[in-house]
Write an enzyme that holds these catalytic residues in place. Sequence first.
Site, mmCIF file in Angstrom:
data_model
loop_
_atom_site.group_PDB
_atom_site.id
_atom_site.type_symbol
_atom_site.label_atom_id
_atom_site.label_comp_id
_atom_site.label_asym_id
_atom_site.label_seq_id
_atom_site.Cartn_x
_atom_site.Cartn_y
_atom_site.Cartn_z
ATOM 1 N N ASP A 104 49.044 -100.090 20.631
ATOM 2 C CA ASP A 104 49.734 -99.722 21.874
ATOM 3 C C ASP A 104 50.671 -98.526 21.708
ATOM 4 O OD1 ASP A 104 48.583 -101.602 23.527
ATOM 5 O OD2 ASP A 104 50.209 -103.054 23.343
ATOM 6 N N LYS A 148 55.823 -101.793 29.287
ATOM 7 C CA LYS A 148 54.585 -101.533 30.004
ATOM 8 C C LYS A 148 54.041 -102.827 30.602
ATOM 9 C CE LYS A 148 51.430 -103.627 27.252
ATOM 10 N NZ LYS A 148 50.518 -104.695 27.684
#
Length: 286
Positions: A137, A11
């Site tokens: 996350d 990401k």
Amino acid sequence: MERIVRKAYAKINLGLDVLRRREDGYHEVKMIMQTIGLCDVLTFTRKAEPGIVLRIEKAGLDNGKDNLVCRAAEALFADAGISPGVEILLEKRIPIAAGMAGGSTDAAATLWGLNDLFELGYSLERLQALSVKLGADIPYCLMGGTALSEGIGEILTKLPGPPPCVLVIAKPDIDVSTRFVYENLHADTLAYHPDIDGMEAAIRSGSLDGITKRMGNVLETVTIREYPVIDGIKELMKAAGAENALMSGSGPTVFGIFTEEERARRAAEQIRERSLAGQVFVTGFH
């Protein structure tokens, strides 16, 4: 089913703001998360004897119980009340300690992979609730795509994907401690906060220009001060034709957004030639 393969996508943060430090020590954030084409590959294979065996195709990585992949597998099996045997092969491609959620996305792929391999039937929401105890996350990595992330990262709003583009990803040969960055960030004295609401609106309207104009990351105030090479990579990317460039997460990885693949590849080559980063990739949104 005896074997299953899952990809774990890295990401980047198109925008990252820190609103305040909470009394419990966590930081309240508001950010736009985006998965990209760069990924690790995990292969899960049943084995007869109980236990978790992790093999990693990269020297220097711990494959013991403290690895987030093992912790995710143990947490899932404990929650499901089972003790099966599984061997996990991790092909590591995402840079380590890079601000790209490499460990978190591997954990997310592990939860999905084992959920499928052992036919546990967990929903996304159930896996997210389980995973938040492992890392902030991971709930996002389980979902992937484009999302607004709030709270400590666990409050997620799914967004439409941004317009296609070409990304240059450059990770300098330095490792940055996320804890160090957050401990040295003084959220209450920040002079600048990126326009996350405006970026969300630009994403919903499909405006790449609106996205790139609002790119910002308050953690750069700490990391770039310690590692000026990050700013050097950003400036090179912009001079080479990037619409904008930004540090991802707590760093040190920098990404640039390009509308032309030729310019992106030329920028990547310049970064390699000047030895600004040991790992350079050309990819796109995923």
